[in-house]
Design an enzyme around this catalytic site. Structure first.
Site, PDB file in Angstrom:
ATOM      1  N   ARG A   8       0.849  -1.197   0.000  1.00  0.00           N
ATOM      2  CA  ARG A   8       0.000   0.000   0.000  1.00  0.00           C
ATOM      3  C   ARG A   8       0.877   1.237   0.000  1.00  0.00           C
ATOM      4  NH1 ARG A   8      -4.708  -1.884   4.238  1.00  0.00           N
ATOM      5  NH2 ARG A   8      -5.109  -3.800   3.104  1.00  0.00           N
ATOM      6  N   ASP A  68     -12.868  -2.533   0.151  1.00  0.00           N
ATOM      7  CA  ASP A  68     -12.869  -3.758  -0.660  1.00  0.00           C
ATOM      8  C   ASP A  68     -13.823  -4.832  -0.145  1.00  0.00           C
ATOM      9  OD1 ASP A  68     -11.251  -4.142   1.571  1.00  0.00           O
ATOM     10  OD2 ASP A  68      -9.985  -5.619   0.581  1.00  0.00           O
ATOM     11  N   ASP A 116     -14.173  -6.513   2.745  1.00  0.00           N
ATOM     12  CA  ASP A 116     -13.887  -7.624   3.662  1.00  0.00           C
ATOM     13  C   ASP A 116     -14.161  -7.270   5.114  1.00  0.00           C
ATOM     14  OD1 ASP A 116     -11.705  -5.950   3.830  1.00  0.00           O
ATOM     15  OD2 ASP A 116     -10.196  -7.466   3.305  1.00  0.00           O
ATOM     16  N   ARG A 117     -14.306  -5.976   5.418  1.00  0.00           N
ATOM     17  CA  ARG A 117     -14.576  -5.598   6.809  1.00  0.00           C
ATOM     18  C   ARG A 117     -16.054  -5.294   7.025  1.00  0.00           C
ATOM     19  NH1 ARG A 117      -9.897  -1.873   9.327  1.00  0.00           N
ATOM     20  NH2 ARG A 117      -8.107  -2.997   8.485  1.00  0.00           N
ATOM     21  N   THR A 148      -1.689 -10.690  13.852  1.00  0.00           N
ATOM     22  CA  THR A 148      -2.569  -9.851  13.040  1.00  0.00           C
ATOM     23  C   THR A 148      -2.315 -10.105  11.553  1.00  0.00           C
ATOM     24  OG1 THR A 148      -2.671  -8.144  14.715  1.00  0.00           O
ATOM     25  CG2 THR A 148      -3.084  -7.451  12.457  1.00  0.00           C
ATOM     26  N   GLU A 182     -10.172  -8.033  15.672  1.00  0.00           N
ATOM     27  CA  GLU A 182     -10.697  -6.802  16.248  1.00  0.00           C
ATOM     28  C   GLU A 182     -10.827  -5.691  15.199  1.00  0.00           C
ATOM     29  OE1 GLU A 182      -8.582  -4.030  16.225  1.00  0.00           O
ATOM     30  OE2 GLU A 182      -7.091  -5.324  15.273  1.00  0.00           O
ATOM     31  N   SER A 183     -10.090  -5.816  14.093  1.00  0.00           N
ATOM     32  CA  SER A 183     -10.073  -4.773  13.067  1.00  0.00           C
ATOM     33  C   SER A 183     -11.273  -4.899  12.126  1.00  0.00           C
ATOM     34  CB  SER A 183      -8.764  -4.835  12.287  1.00  0.00           C
ATOM     35  OG  SER A 183      -8.567  -6.129  11.766  1.00  0.00           O
ATOM     36  N   LYS A 205     -11.553 -12.423   4.992  1.00  0.00           N
ATOM     37  CA  LYS A 205     -12.662 -11.962   5.814  1.00  0.00           C
ATOM     38  C   LYS A 205     -13.745 -11.426   4.888  1.00  0.00           C
ATOM     39  CE  LYS A 205     -10.213  -7.692   7.089  1.00  0.00           C
ATOM     40  NZ  LYS A 205      -8.864  -7.913   6.539  1.00  0.00           N
ATOM     41  N   ARG A 232      -1.113   1.208  17.558  1.00  0.00           N
ATOM     42  CA  ARG A 232      -2.392   0.648  17.984  1.00  0.00           C
ATOM     43  C   ARG A 232      -2.234   0.157  19.419  1.00  0.00           C
ATOM     44  NH1 ARG A 232      -5.068   0.953  13.290  1.00  0.00           N
ATOM     45  NH2 ARG A 232      -4.380  -0.171  11.423  1.00  0.00           N
TER      46      ARG A 232
HETATM   47  C1  G16 Z   1      -5.679  -5.862   7.089  1.00  0.00           C
HETATM   48  C2  G16 Z   1      -5.455  -7.305   7.405  1.00  0.00           C
HETATM   49  C3  G16 Z   1      -6.067  -7.634   8.728  1.00  0.00           C
HETATM   50  C4  G16 Z   1      -5.526  -6.723   9.798  1.00  0.00           C
HETATM   51  C5  G16 Z   1      -5.762  -5.293   9.400  1.00  0.00           C
HETATM   52  C6  G16 Z   1      -5.098  -4.303  10.331  1.00  0.00           C
HETATM   53  O1  G16 Z   1      -7.019  -5.627   6.877  1.00  0.00           O
HETATM   54  O2  G16 Z   1      -6.009  -8.127   6.418  1.00  0.00           O
HETATM   55  O3  G16 Z   1      -5.807  -8.954   9.020  1.00  0.00           O
HETATM   56  O4  G16 Z   1      -6.127  -6.990  11.021  1.00  0.00           O
HETATM   57  O5  G16 Z   1      -5.228  -5.047   8.131  1.00  0.00           O
HETATM   58  O6  G16 Z   1      -3.733  -4.456  10.254  1.00  0.00           O
HETATM   59  P1  G16 Z   1      -2.761  -3.406  10.896  1.00  0.00           P
HETATM   60  O7  G16 Z   1      -3.132  -3.365  12.352  1.00  0.00           O
HETATM   61  O8  G16 Z   1      -1.397  -3.965  10.655  1.00  0.00           O
HETATM   62  O9  G16 Z   1      -3.016  -2.081  10.248  1.00  0.00           O
HETATM   63  P2  G16 Z   1      -7.513  -4.936   5.548  1.00  0.00           P
HETATM   64  O10 G16 Z   1      -8.990  -4.857   5.688  1.00  0.00           O
HETATM   65  O11 G16 Z   1      -6.819  -3.614   5.553  1.00  0.00           O
HETATM   66  O12 G16 Z   1      -7.044  -5.815   4.442  1.00  0.00           O
END
Ligand code: G16
Length: 541
Positions: A20, A277, A279-280, A342, A362-363, A374, A494
């Site tokens: 990213r 996207d 998944d959340r 994570t 938790e995210s 997810k 975090r």
């Molecule tokens: C991604 C990962 C998750 C993770 C989240 C937060 O989510 O797929 O497993 O929990 O990032 O990660 P971090 O705490 O390292 O920012 P997503 O929805 O961004 O793909």
């Protein structure tokens, strides 16, 4: 001419979920090409392989898809299955990889990060099981980015991705598919759509906020067309390149319009938001916010009420910073509960080995073995199926859950865009002081243990260290510290806080009040304000 010489870019290291960066970084000449060629090389090339391609509709996504298709063709791929308009939600991409037996897929998304020319873009590679590439693969990709000297790309016009059907690019087939249909069909096999139609027929009201991102077309098809929810139940339903200026991160801070609606007068019965996207998810009832850790626990306790899970769960898994609420449900059900670092990629082996059927973080991520990502709308459908069977609203279900299992008060405090050196210094000082902490009494809490989480995958034995600093207090309260692996600006600290309340009293406190001693103790032990000058977190979930 398909071979183009290039030189490496520094920093093409995939984080928690793919690479990213700011969109402008991705758009500079050769940047995307280098990363994609490195990915192809790291997986042993794509000659004769079938791939899946799509993304969340953000700015540069369609253009990037054109580049990747021309690169896949020049690298000898047999076929790329791509969502119409270069659209695919992450769970839908995972599903397509699985049902089409693809070698893998590329998802164009920076997930919950904002989109647009001045915001974020991202690319992630998923393997043949449909899940995010494990660390062995992402490390091989990173290594390849550091030595790359050329990439391959056909010098032809971009293929048209607006029309369904097959076309040919060089010797490769480009198959443009409806991004929604197969995913919506899968949902019908898992949940009782008849019961859900009945719920909506009786006047049950929902507000599904797609945040101008990819779930709009999916949610409209599933909730409004297939289930008969009132027209307009899905809001911000059109994916826009800049998400209409919204920050598509489904939490109380960024999904504030939905929060206001659900906490206001005449709120609908149920509310949910999705991320960029898809998944959340964030789940709300009328006047009630459900923390993601609690949502996972409730889904685990009630999954058997849904047709796809009627036989019971094989086991559950949660990421380490996720609250221990689901552990108590697993103990009650007599099933295993795994604790992983994570990142969804760590669930893949457990799901493939049949050790778990439900996982969450938790995210704002929950999912099951139906795909290897997810899945936000899946979680919403599971909640609605449970509501339909139990005949109770979200508030009643939560109250009942806490009465039965006790309540794990939980919150995450994020400090965003910190100077990287300051964040690292703070955590290094904390690490150095860890051996002196056990036995200390801080703000009335006694430190029982302090450690840094490391994980050995129980299926393939692969090891991951440095996955979060943990302080355990004697009463079972806990704080975890780690730096985000998904940000693109500075460092995001975090701080994950939790405290268990067995009940029957004390189950309805405000989480920040319930956690106040843990929050104060964390400040004493870490000194966040002293290092960063920040008096308050930027985001509280
Ligand atoms: C991604 C990962 C998750 C993770 C989240 C937060 O989510 O797929 O497993 O929990 O990032 O990660 P971090 O705490 O390292 O920012 P997503 O929805 O961004 O793909």
């Amino acid at each position: 001419m398909t071979r183009h010489t290039t030189t490496p870019f520094a920093g093409q290291k995939p984080g928690t979920s793919g690479l990213r960066k700011k969109t402008a970084v991705f758009m500079q000449p050769n940047y995307l090409e280098n990363f994609v060629q490195a990915t192809f090389d790291a997986i042993g090339g794509v000659a004769d392989k079938v791939l899946v391609l799509g993304g969340d509709g953000r700015y540069f996504g369609a253009q990037a898809a054109g580049i990747i298709l021309k690169m896949a063709a020049a690298n000898g791929a047999a076929r790329v299955i791509v969502g119409q308009g270069a659209w695919l939600s992450t769970p839908a991409a995972s599903h397509l990889i699985r049902i089409r037996g693809a070698a893998g897929g590329i998802i164009l998304s920076a997930s919950h990060n904002p989109g647009g020319p001045d915001e974020d873009f991202g690319v992630k590679y998923n393997i043949g099981n449909g899940g995010p590439a494990p660390e062995t693969v992402t490390e091989a990709i990173f290594a390849a980015t550091q030595t790359i000297t050329e990439y391959r790309k056909l010098d032809v016009p971009d293929p048209d991705l607006t029309v369904l059907g097959e076309t040919v690019l060089g010797a490769m087939v480009v198959e443009v598919v409806d991004p929604v249909a197969a995913y919506a069909d899968l949902m019908e096999t898992l949940f009782d759509f008849k019961a859900l139609r009945g719920l909506f027929h009786e006047g049950f009201r929902v507000r599904i906020d797609s945040m101008n991102a990819i779930t709009g077309p999916y949610a409209t098809e599933i909730f409004e067309r297939r289930l008969g929810a009132a027209p307009g139940s899905v809001v911000h339903a059109t994916p826009l390149p800049d998400f209409g200026g919204m920050h598509p991160d489904p939490n109380p801070t960024w999904a504030h319009e939905l929060m206001a609606e659900m906490m206001g007068p005449d709120a609908p019965d149920f509310g949910a938001a999705s991320d960029g996207d898809g998944d959340r998810n964030m789940v709300l009832g009328r006047g009630v916010y459900v923390s993601p850790s609690d949502s996972l626990a409730v889904l685990a306790a009630n999954a058997h009420l849904c047709p796809g899970y009627a036989a019971g769960l094989k086991g559950v898994a949660r990421s380490m910073p996720t609250s221990m609420a689901v552990d108590r449900v697993a103990a009650d059900l007599g099933i295993d509960c795994y604790e992983t670092p994570t990142g969804w990629k760590f669930f893949g082996n457990l799901l493939d080995a049949g050790r778990v059927s439900l996982c969450g973080e938790e995210s704002f991520g929950t999912g099951s073995d139906h795909v290897r990502e997810k899945d936000g709308l899946w979680a919403v459908l599971m909640w609605l199926n449970i509501i339909a069977v139990r005949g109770q609203g979200v508030a009643e279900i939560m109250a009942d859950h806490w009465e039965r299992f006790g309540r794990t008060y939980y919150s995450r405090h994020d400090y965003e865009a910190l100077p990287v050196d300051i964040a690292e210094l703070m955590l290094n000082q904390f690490r150095a002081a860890m051996p002196t902490m056990p036995g200390q009494v801080v703000e009335g809490l006694t430190v029982a243990a302090v450690d840094e989480f490391a994980y050995a995958d129980p299926v393939d034995g692969s090891a991951s260290s440095g996955q979060g600093l943990r302080v355990l207090f004697e009463d079972g309260a806990r704080v975890v510290l780690r730096l985000s692996g998904t940000g693109t600006e500075g460092a995001t600290l975090r701080v994950y806080l939790e405290r268990y309340e067995p009940g029957p009293d004390g189950l309805t406190l405000d989480p920040q009040a319930a956690l106040a001693p843990v929050i104060r103790a964390t400040e004493v032990l870490v000194g966040i304000e002293g290092y960063t000058g920040r008096e308050e977190p930027d985001v509280i979930t």
